[in-house]
Write an enzyme that holds these catalytic residues in place. Structure first.
Site, PDB file in Angstrom:
ATOM      1  N   CYS A 126     -81.614 -43.689 -32.596  1.00  0.00           N
ATOM      2  CA  CYS A 126     -81.176 -45.038 -32.229  1.00  0.00           C
ATOM      3  C   CYS A 126     -80.936 -45.805 -33.520  1.00  0.00           C
ATOM      4  CB  CYS A 126     -82.237 -45.741 -31.387  1.00  0.00           C
ATOM      5  SG  CYS A 126     -81.603 -47.231 -30.576  1.00  0.00           S
ATOM      6  N   CYS A 128     -81.613 -49.266 -33.728  1.00  0.00           N
ATOM      7  CA  CYS A 128     -82.278 -50.584 -33.757  1.00  0.00           C
ATOM      8  C   CYS A 128     -83.342 -50.726 -34.847  1.00  0.00           C
ATOM      9  CB  CYS A 128     -82.844 -50.950 -32.386  1.00  0.00           C
ATOM     10  SG  CYS A 128     -84.141 -49.844 -31.808  1.00  0.00           S
ATOM     11  N   CYS A 136     -79.144 -51.895 -30.960  1.00  0.00           N
ATOM     12  CA  CYS A 136     -79.091 -50.434 -30.977  1.00  0.00           C
ATOM     13  C   CYS A 136     -77.715 -49.874 -31.345  1.00  0.00           C
ATOM     14  CB  CYS A 136     -79.530 -49.894 -29.617  1.00  0.00           C
ATOM     15  SG  CYS A 136     -81.183 -50.453 -29.162  1.00  0.00           S
ATOM     16  N   LYS A 206     -83.116 -45.527 -18.908  1.00  0.00           N
ATOM     17  CA  LYS A 206     -83.932 -46.410 -19.744  1.00  0.00           C
ATOM     18  C   LYS A 206     -83.651 -47.846 -19.349  1.00  0.00           C
ATOM     19  CE  LYS A 206     -84.848 -47.855 -24.459  1.00  0.00           C
ATOM     20  NZ  LYS A 206     -84.795 -47.512 -25.878  1.00  0.00           N
ATOM     21  N   ARG A 216     -91.935 -53.025 -30.410  1.00  0.00           N
ATOM     22  CA  ARG A 216     -91.046 -53.720 -31.352  1.00  0.00           C
ATOM     23  C   ARG A 216     -91.834 -54.268 -32.535  1.00  0.00           C
ATOM     24  NH1 ARG A 216     -86.999 -56.045 -26.621  1.00  0.00           N
ATOM     25  NH2 ARG A 216     -86.365 -53.955 -25.954  1.00  0.00           N
ATOM     26  N   ARG A 228     -81.446 -56.761 -24.806  1.00  0.00           N
ATOM     27  CA  ARG A 228     -80.755 -55.488 -24.659  1.00  0.00           C
ATOM     28  C   ARG A 228     -80.176 -55.274 -23.255  1.00  0.00           C
ATOM     29  NH1 ARG A 228     -82.488 -53.931 -29.488  1.00  0.00           N
ATOM     30  NH2 ARG A 228     -84.617 -53.264 -29.966  1.00  0.00           N
ATOM     31  N   GLU A 244     -76.775 -42.483 -14.071  1.00  0.00           N
ATOM     32  CA  GLU A 244     -77.003 -42.357 -15.518  1.00  0.00           C
ATOM     33  C   GLU A 244     -77.500 -40.948 -15.864  1.00  0.00           C
ATOM     34  OE1 GLU A 244     -76.695 -43.951 -18.276  1.00  0.00           O
ATOM     35  OE2 GLU A 244     -76.465 -46.092 -17.866  1.00  0.00           O
ATOM     36  N   LYS A 259     -87.829 -44.126 -18.329  1.00  0.00           N
ATOM     37  CA  LYS A 259     -88.632 -44.985 -19.204  1.00  0.00           C
ATOM     38  C   LYS A 259     -88.467 -46.432 -18.792  1.00  0.00           C
ATOM     39  CE  LYS A 259     -88.745 -46.529 -23.902  1.00  0.00           C
ATOM     40  NZ  LYS A 259     -87.934 -46.818 -25.031  1.00  0.00           N
ATOM     41  N   SER A 285     -95.203 -48.621 -24.815  1.00  0.00           N
ATOM     42  CA  SER A 285     -96.184 -49.410 -25.559  1.00  0.00           C
ATOM     43  C   SER A 285     -96.913 -50.440 -24.698  1.00  0.00           C
ATOM     44  CB  SER A 285     -95.476 -50.094 -26.724  1.00  0.00           C
ATOM     45  OG  SER A 285     -94.370 -50.842 -26.265  1.00  0.00           O
TER      46      SER A 285
END
Ligand code: PBG
Length: 335
Positions: A126, A128, A136, A206, A216, A228, A244, A259, A285
């Protein structure tokens, strides 16, 4: 399915099989295994650095020397696979360090590969963490003069990033950017360079989730403006997640990911049922942080909640789980 006999004459007594631990495990349907856990790790430049991530107890930003120590300790506990995130010192508008052969991630992969022959090294692909704007992909102005993340000019940079990771010695690349067509772009680039056997694990479904907050901090990758939602999925959508995933499979993904994990178990279940593909779930996270925080406060039995949360993802259809708790889970599974 057979109907359950009448409650007035209970021939079927589910409690018979719950009487003792040995009986319970004899008929247990789902199992959490150390082999299916993937530990995410954050690597930074410098030496002897081990910076705690405030919102994620037990997670650190590590310089390469300490990364190697951490991986050695994780392997000794039973961890077989890691997911690597690089945090560069210098960022620019094109995320140049993401695809430089001397970037922090590429250096870390080479060091790990040299040290650990049997470790599965997965890398997050990615931009980002590498862009000064924290998005991203590449920015451009649209015809309404608004700044947007440009899909097509980002694809080549992602493909170069993936190639550089594989060249450095990664086993699996995991694109997490959510640009349309990135799996095809990466697969084509890898094939052209002779890496037909490199594995792609795509972050296929995602979601634009608020559960990524602590990450982050860890990866220093918060978008400097906006959010995003113009590229990650709307949390309200399930059917779209299937489209997707289908697209990523058609473009050449070997493993597909959902995710976050726990808030999206329905998606995980549908993806596994529909495609029967190797399916990964990412306990992100914010999910980890919530369990840790409640545990530190003594409000829940952290170990048991951690285990149950991961087991539920396996039950829902996860073959693989990316989790910051991989080490502690391995210890629980052994003891
Ligand atoms: C990079 C990336 C993110 C995560 C994994 N890869 C952050 C994001 O999309 O904002 C989140 C992981 C976590 O929260 O643990 N795009």
């Amino acid at each position: 399915m057979q109907s359950v006999p009448s409650a007035h004459f209970p021939i079927y007594r589910p409690r018979r099989l719950r009487q003792r631990e040995l009986l319970r495990v004899l008929v247990q349907e789902s199992h959490l295994r150390a082999e299916q856990l993937i530990l995410p790790l954050f690597v930074v430049e410098g030496e002897d650095r081990k910076v705690p991530v405030k919102s994620m107890p037990g997670v650190f930003q590590l310089s390469i020397d300490n990364l190697i120590k951490e991986v050695r300790s994780a392997i000794s506990m039973g961890v077989k696979s890691i997911l690597l995130f690089g945090i560069p010192v210098s960022k620019d508008d094109r995320g140049s360090e993401a695809y430089s052969s001397e970037g922090i991630t590429q250096k870390a992969i080479r060091a790990l590969r040299k040290e650990f022959k049997n470790l599965i090294i997965i890398t997050d692909v990615c931009l980002c963490e590498y862009t000064n704007h924290g998005h991203c992909g590449m920015l451009k102005k649209n015809d309404r003069n608004e700044v947007i993340v440009d899909n097509d000019s980002t694809l080549e940079l992602l493909a170069q990033t993936a190639l550089s990771h594989i060249q450095a010695g990664a086993d699996i690349v995991a694109p997490s950017d959510m640009m349309d067509g990135r799996v095809r772009a990466i697969r084509t680039k890898l094939d052209e360079n002779g890496y037909q056997n490199a594995v792609i694990m795509s972050y296929a479904a995602k979601f634009a989730s608020s559960f990524y907050g602590p990450f982050r901090d860890a990866a220093d990758s918060a978008p400097q403006f906006g959010d995003r939602r113009a590229y990650q999925m709307n949390p309200a959508n399930g059917d779209e997640a299937l489209r997707e995933v289908q697209m990523d499979i058609e473009e050449g993904a070997d493993i597909v990911m959902v995710k976050p994990g726990l808030p999206y178990l329905d998606i995980l279940y549908r993806v596994k049922e529909t495609f029967k593909y190797p399916t990964a779930a990412y306990m992100v996270s914010g999910e980890y942080a919530m369990i840790k925080a409640a545990g530190l406060n003594g409000w829940i039995d952290e170990e048991r909640v951690m285990y149950e949360a991961h087991l539920s993802m396996v039950r829902a259809g996860a073959d693989l789980i990316i989790t910051y708790a991989a080490k502690e889970l391995c210890q629980m599974l052994i003891s």
